[in-house]
Design a protein around this motif. Sequence first.
Motif, PDB file in Angstrom:
ATOM      1  N   VAL A  71     -25.558  37.308  -6.291  1.00 35.58           N
ATOM      2  CA  VAL A  71     -25.995  38.145  -5.057  1.00 35.58           C
ATOM      3  C   VAL A  71     -25.839  39.462  -5.717  1.00 35.58           C
ATOM      4  N   ILE A  72     -26.498  40.619  -4.937  1.00 37.02           N
ATOM      5  CA  ILE A  72     -26.484  41.619  -5.270  1.00 37.02           C
ATOM      6  C   ILE A  72     -26.590  42.380  -3.992  1.00 37.02           C
ATOM      7  N   ALA A  73     -25.911  43.770  -3.971  1.00 36.34           N
ATOM      8  CA  ALA A  73     -25.622  44.509  -2.931  1.00 36.34           C
ATOM      9  C   ALA A  73     -25.817  45.868  -3.140  1.00 36.34           C
ATOM     10  N   ARG A 128     -30.730  51.484  -2.435  1.00 40.18           N
ATOM     11  CA  ARG A 128     -31.333  50.080  -1.642  1.00 40.18           C
ATOM     12  C   ARG A 128     -32.572  49.702  -2.226  1.00 40.18           C
ATOM     13  N   ALA A 131     -31.749  48.383  -5.479  1.00 44.53           N
ATOM     14  CA  ALA A 131     -31.203  46.903  -5.347  1.00 44.53           C
ATOM     15  C   ALA A 131     -32.353  45.782  -5.106  1.00 44.53           C
ATOM     16  N   LEU A 132     -33.215  46.244  -4.278  1.00 46.93           N
ATOM     17  CA  LEU A 132     -34.043  45.109  -3.736  1.00 46.93           C
ATOM     18  C   LEU A 132     -35.133  44.744  -4.816  1.00 46.93           C
ATOM     19  N   ALA A 135     -33.303  42.585  -7.241  1.00 47.92           N
ATOM     20  CA  ALA A 135     -33.158  41.164  -6.421  1.00 47.92           C
ATOM     21  C   ALA A 135     -34.329  40.335  -6.861  1.00 47.92           C
ATOM     22  N   GLU A 136     -35.218  41.110  -6.558  1.00 55.20           N
ATOM     23  CA  GLU A 136     -36.640  40.463  -6.706  1.00 55.20           C
ATOM     24  C   GLU A 136     -36.930  39.974  -8.340  1.00 55.20           C
ATOM     25  N   PHE A 142     -29.836  39.097  -1.716  1.00 57.69           N
ATOM     26  CA  PHE A 142     -29.448  40.665  -1.474  1.00 57.69           C
ATOM     27  C   PHE A 142     -28.441  40.349  -0.245  1.00 57.69           C
ATOM     28  N   HIS A 144     -27.167  42.611   2.369  1.00 58.30           N
ATOM     29  CA  HIS A 144     -26.937  43.831   3.013  1.00 58.30           C
ATOM     30  C   HIS A 144     -25.771  44.427   3.745  1.00 58.30           C
TER      31      HIS A 144
END
Length: 400
Positions: A71-73, A128, A131-132, A135-136, A142, A144
Amino acid sequence: MLNLQDIEQAAQRLQGHLLNTPCVASQTLSQLTGAQIYLKFENLQYTASFKERGACNKLAQLSEAERRRGVIAMSAGNHAQGVAYHAQRLGIRAVIVMPRFTPGVKVERTRGFGAEVVLHGDTLDESRTHALALAEREGLVFVHPYDDEAIVAGQGTVGLEMMQAVPDLDMLVIAVGGGGLIAGVATAAKAIKPGIEVIGVQTARFPAMVNAIKGTHYPQGTSTIADGIAVSRPGVITQAIIAHRVNDLLLVDEGDIEQAIVMLLEIEKTLVEGAGAAGLAALLKYPARFAGKKVGLVLCGGNIEPLLLAAIIARGMVRAGRLARIKVGARDVPGSLAKITATVADAGANIDEVHHQRAFTMLSAQNVEIELVIQTRGRSHIAQVLQALQSEGFEATEQF
């Protein structure tokens, strides 16, 4: 739209994984504000914030394939710690993107929970975006910080617990950043007691949700001591819930928040960050709005930079008149300083700092200007110290 059943299911998932924190009355704060205040101590969670509720609820619902991906945040700190802690507990890789100027205590604690911390951007929006992109690129899920129904449902368990602990509350006063906490709390509270009022509080420096809900155009600042609610873009999901279920939104200033932090530390012996003090700040700023009501406040976080806390305490003492700076003019001869310090001591004050000024003064060349920082019992005591000095023939004034 999110409902009570979603929050009750979240509560079942969270059982045994975090605290059902105390929700207790504060007699002294009630006397000072004119309302009956009940405090929900979310700063006692393991990560010192309610944020781990939403994070735990979200991570608990990931599929096995998603868990393997990791996961990523993005977060200014509390969401980061919640995701990092529960990801570590569940054996999930966690990457956290934080703004470059996030308080060091939050960065280090996040790393301490085993997360990979990436410092990028000066704002949450920049974090943000990064992070997106990560994630990609890396196939991460992701998570949130607020615009996700699983996150909101987890945060809503705070409201569920408060209504179980104190069913006859008239109001809930909740800090608002992206809106995850208040959206969840309002959903739970209104379903259990439809007549309850839910009031949101934002710092005047980051009024994004107030502007979105009320159609106002308050300008946005660049920094606040309530960094946990320094959000420039409200969530889509949370904004819809707030518009439907929250009664009002109020703005508080930095000084209100500082005062609330010091009061909670001194009166309740509990440490909160700026966002955690926002609810009490609203009661201090708008006492008539809450007078006579039974009010629940959420102390939503306790992660604050030690140096910032020290500055807030010192400034609070100045506002209360317990720390004062006075200027004393005297003859520049042996014994003058001794007489000044003895006079201050006889008046019952303690000296913190002493500074002689000979060059930068309008006094005659034979005189010296002495600046003292003193500890006192309050405003009336400062006046007594000044009067004592003046009665000994010194020119003495308070400096602001």
